[in-house]
Design a protein around this motif. Structure first.
Motif, PDB file in Angstrom:
ATOM      1  N   ASP A 179       0.781  -1.207   0.243  1.00 39.82           N
ATOM      2  CA  ASP A 179       0.026   0.047   0.033  1.00 39.82           C
ATOM      3  C   ASP A 179       0.860   1.187   0.113  1.00 39.82           C
ATOM      4  OD1 ASP A 179      -2.521  -1.359   0.042  1.00 39.82           O
ATOM      5  OD2 ASP A 179      -2.402  -1.665   2.365  1.00 39.82           O
ATOM      6  N   CYS A 180       1.999   1.215   0.392  1.00 38.82           N
ATOM      7  CA  CYS A 180       2.723   2.306   0.581  1.00 38.82           C
ATOM      8  C   CYS A 180       4.382   1.836   0.202  1.00 38.82           C
ATOM      9  CB  CYS A 180       2.824   3.148   1.756  1.00 38.82           C
ATOM     10  SG  CYS A 180       3.334   1.970   3.373  1.00 38.82           S
ATOM     11  N   PRO A 181       5.201   2.856   0.225  1.00 42.52           N
ATOM     12  CA  PRO A 181       6.628   2.559  -0.229  1.00 42.52           C
ATOM     13  C   PRO A 181       7.240   1.568   0.756  1.00 42.52           C
ATOM     14  CG  PRO A 181       6.291   4.699  -0.885  1.00 42.52           C
ATOM     15  CD  PRO A 181       5.060   4.140  -0.042  1.00 42.52           C
ATOM     16  N   ASN A 182       7.123   1.983   2.059  1.00 44.90           N
ATOM     17  CA  ASN A 182       7.704   0.854   3.147  1.00 44.90           C
ATOM     18  C   ASN A 182       7.284  -0.660   3.099  1.00 44.90           C
ATOM     19  OD1 ASN A 182       9.095   2.935   4.355  1.00 44.90           O
ATOM     20  ND2 ASN A 182       7.586   3.728   5.610  1.00 44.90           N
ATOM     21  N   ASP A 183       6.155  -0.876   2.588  1.00 40.37           N
ATOM     22  CA  ASP A 183       5.664  -2.139   2.432  1.00 40.37           C
ATOM     23  C   ASP A 183       6.574  -2.951   1.541  1.00 40.37           C
ATOM     24  OD1 ASP A 183       3.421  -1.662   4.133  1.00 40.37           O
ATOM     25  OD2 ASP A 183       1.808  -1.561   2.608  1.00 40.37           O
ATOM     26  N   LEU A 184       7.302  -2.351   0.546  1.00 39.88           N
ATOM     27  CA  LEU A 184       8.082  -3.209  -0.397  1.00 39.88           C
ATOM     28  C   LEU A 184       8.934  -3.821   0.105  1.00 39.88           C
ATOM     29  CD1 LEU A 184       8.451  -0.067  -3.095  1.00 39.88           C
ATOM     30  CD2 LEU A 184       6.851  -2.259  -3.312  1.00 39.88           C
ATOM     31  N   SER A 185       9.364  -3.330   1.411  1.00 41.33           N
ATOM     32  CA  SER A 185      10.521  -4.502   2.268  1.00 41.33           C
ATOM     33  C   SER A 185      10.138  -5.899   2.445  1.00 41.33           C
ATOM     34  CB  SER A 185      10.979  -3.840   3.242  1.00 41.33           C
ATOM     35  OG  SER A 185       9.876  -3.811   4.135  1.00 41.33           O
ATOM     36  N   GLN A 186       8.759  -6.134   2.369  1.00 40.43           N
ATOM     37  CA  GLN A 186       8.086  -7.228   2.555  1.00 40.43           C
ATOM     38  C   GLN A 186       7.910  -8.163   1.163  1.00 40.43           C
ATOM     39  OE1 GLN A 186       7.815  -8.406   5.673  1.00 40.43           O
ATOM     40  NE2 GLN A 186       8.593  -6.097   6.028  1.00 40.43           N
ATOM     41  N   HIS A 187       8.428  -7.368   0.033  1.00 35.15           N
ATOM     42  CA  HIS A 187       8.301  -8.416  -1.173  1.00 35.15           C
ATOM     43  C   HIS A 187       9.473  -8.343  -2.111  1.00 35.15           C
ATOM     44  CE1 HIS A 187       3.780  -7.631  -1.662  1.00 35.15           C
ATOM     45  NE2 HIS A 187       3.915  -6.603  -0.709  1.00 35.15           N
ATOM     46  N   GLN A 188       9.328  -9.473  -2.829  1.00 33.08           N
ATOM     47  CA  GLN A 188      10.476  -9.747  -3.729  1.00 33.08           C
ATOM     48  C   GLN A 188      10.411  -8.650  -4.958  1.00 33.08           C
ATOM     49  OE1 GLN A 188      13.135 -12.043  -3.844  1.00 33.08           O
ATOM     50  NE2 GLN A 188      12.710 -12.248  -1.923  1.00 33.08           N
ATOM     51  N   ALA A 189      11.404  -7.906  -4.783  1.00 35.17           N
ATOM     52  CA  ALA A 189      11.474  -6.991  -5.928  1.00 35.17           C
ATOM     53  C   ALA A 189      12.483  -7.519  -7.140  1.00 35.17           C
ATOM     54  CB  ALA A 189      11.955  -5.606  -5.638  1.00 35.17           C
ATOM     55  N   ILE A 190      11.999  -7.650  -8.352  1.00 44.31           N
ATOM     56  CA  ILE A 190      12.957  -7.743  -9.570  1.00 44.31           C
ATOM     57  C   ILE A 190      13.463  -6.510  -9.831  1.00 44.31           C
ATOM     58  CG2 ILE A 190      12.958  -8.633 -11.992  1.00 44.31           C
ATOM     59  CD1 ILE A 190      10.431 -10.286 -10.978  1.00 44.31           C
ATOM     60  N   VAL A 191      14.910  -6.292  -9.786  1.00 42.39           N
ATOM     61  CA  VAL A 191      15.387  -4.866  -9.830  1.00 42.39           C
ATOM     62  C   VAL A 191      16.143  -4.880 -11.202  1.00 42.39           C
ATOM     63  CG1 VAL A 191      17.508  -3.566  -9.305  1.00 42.39           C
ATOM     64  CG2 VAL A 191      16.129  -4.987  -7.703  1.00 42.39           C
TER      65      VAL A 191
END
Length: 315
Positions: A179-191
């Motif tokens: 829901d917000c940028p901080n939540d991205l730490s809980q996800h696998q990001a493809i860089v």
């Protein structure tokens, strides 16, 4: 010695690989071709060709001269066409460079009308995610995205589109939606190494927030990024251009829509120090019109989807 005629002879020799083939192309005798090349080398005081039993090979100086001579001939032809006032006088070869995914999705399928308008024109399309040297590669115009790091380039911005965070419904069903940028730490990001790296910067109603994302997959080509996302391996930040078909059919979906990312700019870049050819200008104008039409079409699709969502919400 006619300098332009000598350059044309040299270009034909390099392209055909022999004096005899160049002579046939020019409809003159082989001795005349040999004499012209000898006079050209004498005037320039440099060896342009290495002769051996295997044939002819341009020297380093010869290759540099070949590229510029070919350009001079093409520009002379364009000057002739312009003087004649021909509205459809574009002819010869146009060498274009574009990123692989962007070219495959947005340029190649739409070349037909442009080529029909200019039946004497051929396009040599080089698809490469690298920023190649335009002069060394003989490129007339390159289509590049993002921020141009080289301020010496001759460039023109021709389009822009949104960047979004997106993933497949399958991935979000399994891992939830941020829901917000901080939540991205809980996800696998493809860089994507060429698309901003692991630092993503967001804005929302005046607030700015940058986050460093992490994931087990890092790629340096857009095709790899697309493959990983479509295989449900994680979410990513990308331009709408990169996933245009999938955003339209729902196989990927945008999240965190109330947070904005820097737009992706599309630039037409021309070789420095060279007059922009009529062919390159016409092609850039065509692409600019294409991207404007694509943006309008996508906006209409998005509005239709939003209207349908609202209707379903009321029912």
């Amino acid at each position: 010695m006619d300098r332009l005629a000598a350059m044309e002879t040299f270009v034909y020799v390099v392209e055909t690989g022999s004096f005899s083939a160049a002579a046939r192309r020019l409809n003159i005798g082989q001795p005349a071709v040999s004499k012209t090349i000898a006079q050209l080398e004498a005037r320039l005081a440099v060896r342009l060709l290495l002769r051996s039993t295997r044939g002819l090979t341009p020297t380093e100086a010869g290759l540099a001269f070949f590229e510029r001579a070919k350009r001079a001939i093409e520009e002379a032809d364009e000057a002739d066409s312009a003087a004649r006032g021909s509205a459809s006088g574009l002819s010869g070869n146009l060498r274009v460079c574009a990123a692989v995914t962007f070219g495959r999705q947005h340029i190649v399928p739409r070349l037909g009308p442009f080529l029909e308008q200019h039946p004497q024109l051929n396009i040599d399309l080089m698809l490469d995610d690298r920023h190649v040297n335009l002069v060394e590669e003989g490129i007339d115009v390159a289509l590049r995205m993002g921020t141009l790091s080289d301020s010496s380039l001759t460039a023109r911005k021709i389009a822009e589109c949104r960047r979004v965070v997106l993933g497949t419904p399958t991935y979000f069903d399994k891992h939830g939606e941020p829901d917000c940028p901080n939540d991205l730490s809980q996800h696998q990001a493809i860089v994507y190494a060429l698309g901003g790296g692991a630092t993503w910067s967001f804005k929302k109603t005046g607030e700015e927030q940058s986050v460093n994302v992490s994931g087990r997959i890092r790629v340096n080509a857009a095709e790899g990024l697309r493959a990983a996302v479509l295989a449900h391996q994680g979410l990513t930040m990308a331009s709408e251009w990169m996933f245009a078909p999938e955003l339209a059919n729902g196989s990927v979906r945008e999240v965190m829509a109330d947070w904005t990312l820097p737009n992706q700019d599309l630039w037409a870049v021309f070789p420095t120090g060279r007059m922009v050819s009529a062919k390159a200008r016409a092609f850039v104008e065509y692409v600019q019109a294409l991207m404007a039409a694509n943006a309008s079409e996508y906006a209409m699709t998005l509005l239709a989807e939003q209207a349908m969502a609202l209707k379903m919400g009321y029912e």
